[in-house]
Design a protein around this motif. Structure first.
Motif: not given
Length: 413
Positions: A7-12, A31-35, A102-110, A128-130
């Protein structure tokens, strides 16, 4: 290697979102998946940068309104600097929406930057790793470990000297202490300072991502790794490749083609830099003194409604054949790589630094305005020796048209 869900969550701010978009492309290439989480009005700018739509999914966030902000304001491009703290408050109010996601997706990383509360969510959800993914230069990112909040009333002589190879870093910190304190310790969101956001993020994450390479800024990154007690990972500059198509917007292609190779001076000050009117006039008069064709991209100066109304008397008529001034977004990479452009006058934003170093052959004139950009300018001039800084200022710490012209002429020597 197993594929990751990130999951990619940058400042706006586009200066944060675009580098994270470029990094997303590099990860998706492997090959990694990004939200990618962002406000809806950023979609047009970001969507055209998505090279792997099958692996990079956009999720538009519902941005709450906070009293004092213009309705519809969602990014720093929508508000003046004075209202960014309120925008950061709306950012923090996304806590519940991000938690549910995040609860629904359960990603490996944020991957995050100023959303320090992501650390609490990751621990609460578990598994989840950060990664603190900063877009600032390592020199600027090291400042929270140089200056502590109990020193807010200190004198310049009390500034802690960072154990770095670059003495100019300490000089810049000492010269700009008042600006440094204001930048770090003013409220940025409700009840939190910018310093606290960055310090908590860097000391509480699992790893820190730096947009650089070890050969250029490894000393700073080693310093950060030591004081944060976190591993520092190098992403490289992660730049988008310039497109090869013509510069049709604003007639740029036709305008640039009129001039000889390497003859145009290009100046851009980023999407948020706003100059005082007096400083703006020195800027444009400096370009007139250079007597070369120039393209200037800059926001309207403080207290004005347009660039045109701030121009010195008679200036437009004198330079109409060789000068073009725009106050809108332009494709900077494509301009920098155009054959007619020979000199780049830059405000030394970190993204502009990497674009100028990695993708163009222009001469570089360094005109830093915020103190953190001065750190980058000193790195480029004194350590890398790739540009000339406009150093001489008047009694108000403003550059003059003569000194701008002098720096540009030095590049041709």
């Amino acid at each position: 290697m197993s594929k990751l869900e990130i999951v990619m969550f940058p400042w706006f701010a586009f200066g944060h979102m675009i580098p994270c978009m470029n990094l997303s492309n590099e990860l998706a290439k492997r090959g990694h998946k990004i939200s990618f989480l962002f406000p809806k009005n950023a979609k047009i700018r970001l969507q055209k940068l998505n090279l792997y739509p099958n692996l990079i999914t956009f999720y538009k966030l519902t941005i709450p309104h906070v009293d004092g902000l213009p309705y519809g304001a969602e990014t720093t491009a929508d508000v003046p600097k004075s209202l960014e703290s309120l925008l950061a408050t709306t950012f923090d109010e996304l806590y519940d929406e991000i938690k549910s996601f995040l609860q629904n997706l359960k990603p490996h990383f944020v991957f995050f930057d100023i959303a320090y509360w992501i650390l609490d969510l990751a621990r609460e959800i578990g598994g989840i790793k950060t990664l603190f993914c900063t877009v600032f230069s390592p020199a600027a990112a090291s400042i929270p470990f140089v200056k502590s909040p109990d020193k807010t009333a200190s004198t310049a002589a009390e500034l802690v000297k960072p154990p770095l190879d670059y003495p100019s870093t300490t000089v810049v910190l000492r010269e700009n202490e008042a600006k440094l304190l204001s930048f770090l310790f003013h409220e940025y969101g409700k009840g939190v300072t910018f310093y606290e956001r960055v310090k908590k993020g860097m000391t509480g994450c699992d790893a820190i991502g730096m947009r650089t390479c070890k050969e250029i800024e490894g000393t700073f990154c080693d310093y950060i790794a030591t004081h944060s007690e976190k591993p520092v990972l190098y992403t490289g500059p992660v730049l988008a490749e310039p497109t090869k198509g013509p510069l049709e917007e604003h007639g740029l292609s036709d305008w640039l083609e009129k001039f000889e190779a390497g003859s145009v001076v290009f100046c851009a000050f980023g999407s948020q830099m706003i100059l005082e009117k007096k400083q703006f006039q020195q800027l444009v008069l400096g370009f007139e003194l250079i007597e070369l064709p120039f393209l200037l991209v800059v926001k309207p100066p403080e207290g004005t409604n347009s660039v045109e109304e701030a121009l010195p008397e008679g200036f437009k008529e004198r330079v109409q054949e060789k000068g073009l001034i725009l106050d809108c977004w332009v494709p900077q990479l494509e301009i920098l790589t155009h054959k007619s452009v020979g000199c780049f006058v830059t405000h030394c934003g970190y993204g502009s630094m990497w674009e100028s170093l990695a993708l163009c052959d222009c001469q570089l004139v360094l005109l830093p305005r915020p103190f953190e950009h001065t750190l980058i300018a000193r790195l480029m001039e004194q350590q890398l020796k790739v540009g000339v800084e406009v150093l001489e200022k008047d009694e108000n710490d403003l550059f003059t048209k003569e000194n701008l012209c002098k720096a540009c002429e030095m590049c041709d020597e």
